[in-house]
Design an enzyme around this catalytic site. Structure first.
Site, PDB file in Angstrom:
ATOM      1  N   SER A   1     152.683 170.407 -41.181  1.00 41.55           N
ATOM      2  CA  SER A   1     152.450 170.130 -42.581  1.00 41.55           C
ATOM      3  C   SER A   1     152.768 171.050 -43.498  1.00 41.55           C
ATOM      4  O   SER A   1     153.325 170.914 -44.692  1.00 41.55           O
ATOM      5  CB  SER A   1     151.463 169.379 -42.961  1.00 41.55           C
ATOM      6  OG  SER A   1     151.164 168.163 -42.435  1.00 41.55           O
TER       7      SER A   1
ATOM      8  N   SER B   1     153.146 166.940 -44.691  1.00 41.45           N
ATOM      9  CA  SER B   1     152.462 166.324 -46.014  1.00 41.45           C
ATOM     10  C   SER B   1     152.449 167.372 -47.229  1.00 41.45           C
ATOM     11  O   SER B   1     152.120 166.876 -48.197  1.00 41.45           O
ATOM     12  CB  SER B   1     150.801 165.933 -45.538  1.00 41.45           C
ATOM     13  OG  SER B   1     150.182 167.275 -45.421  1.00 41.45           O
TER      14      SER B   1
ATOM     15  N   LYS C   1     148.068 172.892 -53.201  1.00 43.90           N
ATOM     16  CA  LYS C   1     147.942 171.486 -52.485  1.00 43.90           C
ATOM     17  C   LYS C   1     146.950 170.939 -53.006  1.00 43.90           C
ATOM     18  O   LYS C   1     145.673 171.200 -52.881  1.00 43.90           O
ATOM     19  CB  LYS C   1     148.190 171.632 -50.910  1.00 43.90           C
ATOM     20  CG  LYS C   1     148.323 170.353 -50.431  1.00 43.90           C
ATOM     21  CD  LYS C   1     148.675 170.261 -48.940  1.00 43.90           C
ATOM     22  CE  LYS C   1     148.732 169.063 -48.120  1.00 43.90           C
ATOM     23  NZ  LYS C   1     149.023 169.098 -46.855  1.00 43.90           N
TER      24      LYS C   1
END
Length: 485
Positions: free
Chosen positions: A178, A154, A79
């Site tokens: 997330s 996210s 990420k």
């Protein structure tokens, strides 16, 4: 079948026995990215030249009789809010569009000890603020099961890359759901560890008391292997827990007979889609057939979780994001006449709408005259939520329910309705407020889109979660389903 469809354990054996080379594995990953990522848009930055160079070096190590740690040579996606040395890290924000870090996050050093291969950096909601990855300042990631739908957020890029078969595993971050919510939407396994189990050092902070790094994988076993590698104390992180890391693999294959499961009435009541509810009840029946027992319980203060969370998270974000001012790193507005204008123009142009919204909300909640009424009150509610969990865990081993109240929604469907968007995390947020571990595992489909089963346990009881999740996974076929891209 693609080589990337195999488990981490199977590939580890084949690499060790020189039946498969690391170069073949890494090349397969980049081939798959070239094949499908134009549609999925999971990756922001690729690390192809360095990854292939590393793969060749690792193959020579094996030929020379070198050690082969467990995640050796495994291609992974990271990420884009996890710091990677000399590999661009943007948090999907225009403000960090030119940021190349000079050091690694602790989790990257830990993966480095196993000689994992970083394929690239994955898309996300800007600074991890969002539930659909539509708030990215770069591009919209799409759900591999239906590219007209969101992948969740996210960590949408992290979930989509695993679901699309581009990497063997990815790392995401979970502040209010997330990791788990996109894992649910994309039909993969996503774990949020106990707060402090995995070091946050090198994770670009959104809400420091809530953020936690965790793995996304295609199976529970793979997930346990990755957590085994990244968990542990870090001297660089004052919030990192100095507690022993157990052998998570020993938790796999244990029976769930006699296990007591609490199912919160608030998690299967009003607002939860009927198809989602039915898949969860079917999953509970599977666990029941294996000897577990379940009863309805109550988490009465969970209805206040979303309000408390957005006050606490936004307050912490307003403080954390003050460092992004164009002075030391990141993009700077070069046309400003003075320092104040440079701050103003840099932040106005660099931050997206959702980030600005949360900074303003947080600054208001922390301001004189409002601190006690909002931030302090939210922290008091947080304590009540944690006590709710403690009461249930006094009598039950795990808490089980849906990960999200619905399946994935269409791109653009909720973009102009932030309150509805915030409510997508209503079942995951209480876990972050309490600092406890939880996993999302696939438990079927509703309206042709994946449904996630959330399993929650006491602090530092990730082994219990893996035992239950693995028992369920082995009794079903849901984790074997793949999207057609």
């Amino acid at each position: 079948m693609s080589i990337l469809e195999e488990s981490v354990a199977s590939l580890h054996t084949k690499i060790k026995n020189q039946e498969v080379t690391v170069a073949e594995l890494v090349e397969a990953s980049f081939a798959r990215i070239r094949e499908v990522d134009a549609d999925v848009k999971a990756f922001l930055t690729l690390n192809e030249d360095r990854a292939l160079e590393q793969a060749e070096k690792l193959d020579k190590q094996i030929q020379n009789g070198g050690e082969v740690p467990f995640l050796f040579g495994m291609p992974a996606g990271i990420k884009d809010n996890i710091i990677t040395q000399d590999l661009r890290t943007t948090c999907a924000s225009q403000l960090l569009a030119n940021f190349d870090p000079v050091h690694n996050a602790t989790v990257m050093d830990k993966l480095g000890e196993s000689e994992t291969v970083t394929v690239g950096k994955l898309n996300m909601d800007e600074f991890a603020m969002g539930s659909s990855t539509e708030n990215s300042g770069v591009q919209e990631t799409r759900n591999p099961w239906n590219t007209e739908y969101v992948p969740g957020g996210s960590s949408g890029g992290s979930a989509a890359s695993v679901a699309a078969g581009e990497v063997l595993f990815s790392l995401g971050s979970d502040t209010g759901g997330s990791i788990r919510q996109p894992a649910s939407y994309c039909g993969v396994v996503g774990l949020k560890p106990t707060y402090g189990r995995v070091s946050r050092y090198g994770l670009v902070a959104f809400a420091s008391s809530l953020d936690q790094i965790g793995p996304l994988t295609r199976s529970v076993e793979d997930n346990a292997y990755v957590l085994q590698q990244i968990a542990g104390h870090s001297e660089n992180d004052s919030t990192s827990a100095d507690v022993e890391v157990p052998n998570y693999l020993e938790a796999l294959g244990k029976e769930v007979k006699g296990l007591k499961i609490g199912v919160p009435s608030e998690y299967i009541g009003e607002g939860v889609d009927e198809g989602v509810k039915q898949r969860v009840l079917e999953a509970l029946k599977v666990l029941e057939e294996q000897g577990a027992v379940w009863e309805e319980v109550s988490l009465p203060h969970s209805k206040y979780a979303v309000a408390a969370y957005y006050l606490i998270a936004s307050s912490e974000a307003s403080a954390n994001l003050a460092r992004f001012d164009g002075v030391r790193y990141g993009v700077r507005d070069e046309n400003a006449k003075d320092l104040v204008e440079m701050y103003k123009e840099t932040r106005s142009k660099g931050f997206g709408e959702e980030v600005k919204r949360r900074i303003m909300l947080g600054t208001f909640a922390l301001s004189a005259g409002y601190y006690d009424a909002y931030y302090k009150k939210a922290q008091q509610v947080r304590t009540l939520i944690r006590r709710d969990f403690e009461k249930v865990f006094a009598d039950y081993d795990v808490i089980v329910g849906p990960t999200a109240p619905t399946t994935a929604f269409k791109l653009g469907e909720q973009l102009d309705d932030p309150l509805t968007m915030y409510a997508n995390d209503i079942l995951t947020i209480p876990v972050n407020l309490a600092g406890i571990p939880a996993i999302s595992v696939p438990c079927g489909f509703s309206d042709s889109m994946p449904v996630g089963l959330q399993i929650i346990a006491k602090p530092f009881a990730e082994e219990t979660i893996y035992t239950v999740a693995h028992a369920f996974e082995q009794a079903t076929e849901h984790h074997k389903a793949r999207p057609e891209l």
